[in-house]
Design an enzyme around this catalytic site. Structure first.
Site, PDB file in Angstrom:
ATOM      1  N   ASP A  31      83.760  18.884  12.740  1.00 15.05           N
ATOM      2  CA  ASP A  31      82.665  19.734  13.195  1.00 15.05           C
ATOM      3  C   ASP A  31      81.382  18.907  13.265  1.00 15.05           C
ATOM      4  O   ASP A  31      81.093  18.113  12.372  1.00 15.05           O
ATOM      5  CB  ASP A  31      82.497  20.911  12.219  1.00 15.05           C
ATOM      6  N   ASN A  87      85.765  32.854  12.931  1.00 16.31           N
ATOM      7  CA  ASN A  87      84.699  33.781  13.305  1.00 16.31           C
ATOM      8  C   ASN A  87      85.104  34.422  14.620  1.00 16.31           C
ATOM      9  O   ASN A  87      85.382  33.721  15.600  1.00 16.31           O
ATOM     10  CB  ASN A  87      83.372  33.028  13.450  1.00 16.31           C
ATOM     11  N   GLN A  94      80.549  33.794  15.720  1.00 12.31           N
ATOM     12  CA  GLN A  94      81.195  32.882  16.683  1.00 12.31           C
ATOM     13  C   GLN A  94      80.170  32.422  17.715  1.00 12.31           C
ATOM     14  O   GLN A  94      79.448  33.246  18.298  1.00 12.31           O
ATOM     15  CB  GLN A  94      82.375  33.578  17.382  1.00 12.31           C
ATOM     16  N   VAL A  96      81.064  29.372  19.785  1.00 14.72           N
ATOM     17  CA  VAL A  96      81.831  28.700  20.840  1.00 14.72           C
ATOM     18  C   VAL A  96      83.043  29.587  21.139  1.00 14.72           C
ATOM     19  O   VAL A  96      83.864  29.839  20.246  1.00 14.72           O
ATOM     20  CB  VAL A  96      82.282  27.287  20.416  1.00 14.72           C
ATOM     21  N   HIS A 100      89.010  28.871  17.417  1.00 17.73           N
ATOM     22  CA  HIS A 100      89.086  27.717  16.518  1.00 17.73           C
ATOM     23  C   HIS A 100      89.195  28.169  15.083  1.00 17.73           C
ATOM     24  O   HIS A 100      88.620  29.176  14.680  1.00 17.73           O
ATOM     25  CB  HIS A 100      87.884  26.788  16.699  1.00 17.73           C
ATOM     26  N   HIS A 102      88.250  26.986  11.360  1.00 14.27           N
ATOM     27  CA  HIS A 102      87.471  26.042  10.561  1.00 14.27           C
ATOM     28  C   HIS A 102      88.314  25.693   9.331  1.00 14.27           C
ATOM     29  O   HIS A 102      88.728  26.596   8.585  1.00 14.27           O
ATOM     30  CB  HIS A 102      86.178  26.672  10.056  1.00 14.27           C
TER      31      HIS A 102
HETATM   32  P1  DGP Z   1      81.713  29.142  15.388  1.00 16.23           P
HETATM   33  O1  DGP Z   1      80.324  29.406  14.913  1.00 16.23           O
HETATM   34  O2  DGP Z   1      82.771  29.766  14.506  1.00 16.23           O
HETATM   35  O3  DGP Z   1      81.878  29.453  16.858  1.00 16.23           O
HETATM   36  O4  DGP Z   1      81.913  27.578  15.202  1.00 16.23           O
HETATM   37  C1  DGP Z   1      81.608  26.648  16.188  1.00 16.23           C
HETATM   38  C2  DGP Z   1      81.489  25.320  15.500  1.00 16.23           C
HETATM   39  O5  DGP Z   1      81.525  24.320  16.497  1.00 16.23           O
HETATM   40  C3  DGP Z   1      80.180  25.106  14.735  1.00 16.23           C
HETATM   41  O6  DGP Z   1      80.480  24.905  13.352  1.00 16.23           O
HETATM   42  C4  DGP Z   1      79.572  23.864  15.322  1.00 16.23           C
HETATM   43  C5  DGP Z   1      80.695  23.248  16.109  1.00 16.23           C
HETATM   44  N1  DGP Z   1      80.315  22.594  17.344  1.00 16.23           N
HETATM   45  C6  DGP Z   1      79.517  23.094  18.321  1.00 16.23           C
HETATM   46  N2  DGP Z   1      79.422  22.213  19.339  1.00 16.23           N
HETATM   47  C7  DGP Z   1      80.176  21.137  18.976  1.00 16.23           C
HETATM   48  C8  DGP Z   1      80.472  19.895  19.614  1.00 16.23           C
HETATM   49  O7  DGP Z   1      80.036  19.589  20.723  1.00 16.23           O
HETATM   50  N3  DGP Z   1      81.272  19.044  18.939  1.00 16.23           N
HETATM   51  C9  DGP Z   1      81.792  19.342  17.701  1.00 16.23           C
HETATM   52  N4  DGP Z   1      82.581  18.437  17.121  1.00 16.23           N
HETATM   53  N5  DGP Z   1      81.533  20.502  17.073  1.00 16.23           N
HETATM   54  C10 DGP Z   1      80.730  21.379  17.709  1.00 16.23           C
END
Ligand code: DGP
Length: 114
Positions: A31, A87, A94, A96, A100, A102
């Site tokens: 992350d 999420n 959430q 993205v 996914h 975590h």
């Molecule tokens: P959520 O809030 O559950 O949708 O988690 C999305 C997660 O994705 C958040 O912890 C940050 C991570 N994230 C967002 N953009 C990127 C990215 O471009 N690269 C990576 N590795 N993680 C990302």
């Protein structure tokens, strides 16, 4: 909701990521904004936006993601001390909209989550 996301770009190799595991059906990478010393995202290559968008046809894939999370936790040396978080929806945090898991560990984790 069905639009491409940053995770779609990572799957296609169009955006960088620190990938720690991948197989035919899923990908796991660190992350970008870790909430713990170990914070890895496990995502299906199939672009399911939210867990609530999955259906019976996705049952095997969802199980596969859980087992991939186990592999990642073991690979990262988390032993039996880790948490999985999904999420679902903006109001649950959430951000993205590509499903996914975590995988969070490396510190003590309190309950309930925020
Ligand atoms: P959520 O809030 O559950 O949708 O988690 C999305 C997660 O994705 C958040 O912890 C940050 C991570 N994230 C967002 N953009 C990127 C990215 O471009 N690269 C990576 N590795 N993680 C990302």
């Amino acid at each position: 909701m069905n639009e491409d996301t940053i995770f779609g770009k990572i799957i296609r190799g169009e955006a960088p990521a620190d990938i720690v595991y991948q197989d035919e059906h899923c990908l796991a990478f660190r992350d970008l904004y870790p909430a713990a010393p170990t914070h890895i995202l496990v995502i299906p290559k199939k672009p399911i936006p939210r867990l609530c968008d999955a259906d019976e046809q996705d049952a095997a894939l969802l199980g596969h993601l859980m087992l991939a999370a186990n592999k990642v936790a073991e690979q990262e040396g988390l032993g039996d001390r880790f948490r999985l978080v999904v999420n679902n929806g903006a109001e649950a945090g959430q951000t993205v909209f590509h499903l996914h898991l975590h995988v969070i560990g490396g510190r003590s984790l309190s309950w309930p989550p925020g």
